[in-house]
Enzyme design. Structure first.
Site, PDB file in Angstrom:
ATOM      1  N   LYS A  13       0.833  -1.211   0.000  1.00 16.28           N
ATOM      2  CA  LYS A  13       0.000   0.000   0.000  1.00 16.28           C
ATOM      3  C   LYS A  13       0.868   1.262   0.000  1.00 16.28           C
ATOM      4  CE  LYS A  13      -2.134  -1.222   3.791  1.00 16.28           C
ATOM      5  NZ  LYS A  13      -1.409  -2.498   4.076  1.00 16.28           N
ATOM      6  N   ARG A  88      -9.719   0.370   8.945  1.00 16.03           N
ATOM      7  CA  ARG A  88      -9.232  -0.983   9.180  1.00 16.03           C
ATOM      8  C   ARG A  88     -10.268  -1.831   9.917  1.00 16.03           C
ATOM      9  NH1 ARG A  88      -3.489   0.147   9.105  1.00 16.03           N
ATOM     10  NH2 ARG A  88      -2.300  -1.754   9.205  1.00 16.03           N
ATOM     11  N   ARG A 127      11.654  -5.844   4.474  1.00 20.07           N
ATOM     12  CA  ARG A 127      11.387  -4.406   4.313  1.00 20.07           C
ATOM     13  C   ARG A 127      12.374  -3.545   5.107  1.00 20.07           C
ATOM     14  NH1 ARG A 127       5.600  -1.814   5.331  1.00 20.07           N
ATOM     15  NH2 ARG A 127       5.767  -2.993   7.258  1.00 20.07           N
ATOM     16  N   ARG A 160      11.695  -1.825  10.510  1.00 16.61           N
ATOM     17  CA  ARG A 160      10.637  -1.462  11.454  1.00 16.61           C
ATOM     18  C   ARG A 160      10.541  -2.514  12.553  1.00 16.61           C
ATOM     19  NH1 ARG A 160       5.220   0.150   8.178  1.00 16.61           N
ATOM     20  NH2 ARG A 160       4.262  -1.223   9.718  1.00 16.61           N
ATOM     21  N   ARG A 171      -0.037  -9.507  12.789  1.00 14.00           N
ATOM     22  CA  ARG A 171      -0.731  -8.437  12.053  1.00 14.00           C
ATOM     23  C   ARG A 171      -1.606  -9.014  10.945  1.00 14.00           C
ATOM     24  NH1 ARG A 171       4.011  -5.373  10.124  1.00 14.00           N
ATOM     25  NH2 ARG A 171       2.610  -3.892   9.164  1.00 14.00           N
TER      26      ARG A 171
END
Ligand code: AP5
Length: 215
Positions: A13, A88, A127, A160, A171
């Protein structure tokens, strides 16, 4: 253009948001980025949100809705916006619906980026993000030119805290329970377009542009 980018954690996203905001000249509203900035600055909001983010849980609806409503009232959102990571939950989606109605505006499209679970984990673990400008990289799929240094601003590129396997899995589970019902919510309003997010970054961008042609 009023858009929502929907999809599980690490679907891409934020990556796609970059092209979309440049093409349509609209601001990106990323609730995750808002929370991370507040955590970094140790604001009261950051202190409240931190434990939720660290555990891969959702921040309570009341808090998120208030932040987004405030942000949407700002001048730069009057001609459109890109919501990344909001809504969400169905409660958040209903609050957004009420807000837009009061404002006399409406959504143009909801782009749902679909990616399989194993790919999501692989993307999470690899990431890397720039501490300074927020640019997103991946050690294998989108590496920085110089290791650990952002191509755009020269800032430090880090992992992160919630990109460890265990938190990434948590998640995804939270997404399946709380956020996936929004697919049906927006499908029933004829707003949803699902994009195959397993393609290359460029191919996903092209598919999204195509889906927005008549929006
Ligand atoms: P948030 O920051 O919104 O996290 P998220 O939705 O889980 O999204 P991500 O940022 O993890 O992934 P993304 O889809 O943007 O993927 P990206 O482009 O980076 O939220 C974090 C936390 O904040 C939540 O857990 C919650 O606690 C809280 N929160 C936020 N909003 C909330 C809300 N509304 N309500 C309650 N709580 C809220 O890409 C991922 C990686 O894949 C990158 O390395 C990228 O380079 C790579 N990649 C992307 N596309 C491709 C591709 N096509 N091929 C190969 N690699 C790709």
């Amino acid at each position: 253009m009023r858009l929502i980018l929907l999809g599980p954690p690490n679907a891409g996203k934020g990556t796609q948001a970059q092209s979309l905001i440049n093409k349509y000249h609209i601001p990106q509203i990323s609730t995750g980025d808002i929370f991370r900035a507040n955590i970094k600055q140790e604001t009261p909001l950051g202190k409240e949100a931190k434990s939720y983010l660290d555990q891969g849980l959702l921040v309570p609806d009341e808090l998120v809705v208030a932040i987004v409503q405030d942000r949407l009232k700002q001048e730069d959102c009057q001609k459109g916006f890109l919501l990344d990571g909001f809504p969400r939950t169905v409660v958040q989606a209903e609050a957004l619906e009420r807000f837009l109605k009061e404002d006399g505006s409406a959504l143009n499209r909801v782009i749902n980026i679909h990616v399989a679970r194993e790919t999501l984990i692989e993307r999470a673990i690899g990431r890397r993000v720039c501490q300074r400008c927020g640019a997103t990289y991946h050690v294998a799929f989108k590496p920085t030119a110089a290791e650990g240094i952002c191509d755009s601003c020269g800032g430090e590129v880090i992992q992160r805290k919630d990109d460890q396997r265990e938190t990434a899995e948590k998640r995804i589970q939270v997404y399946e329970n709380e956020t996936a019902p929004l697919i049906e919510f927006y499908q029933s309003q004829n707003l949803l377009v699902t994009i195959d997010g397993e393609q290359s970054i460029e191919a996903v961008t092209t598919a999204i542009y195509e889906a927005l042609k008549d929006a």
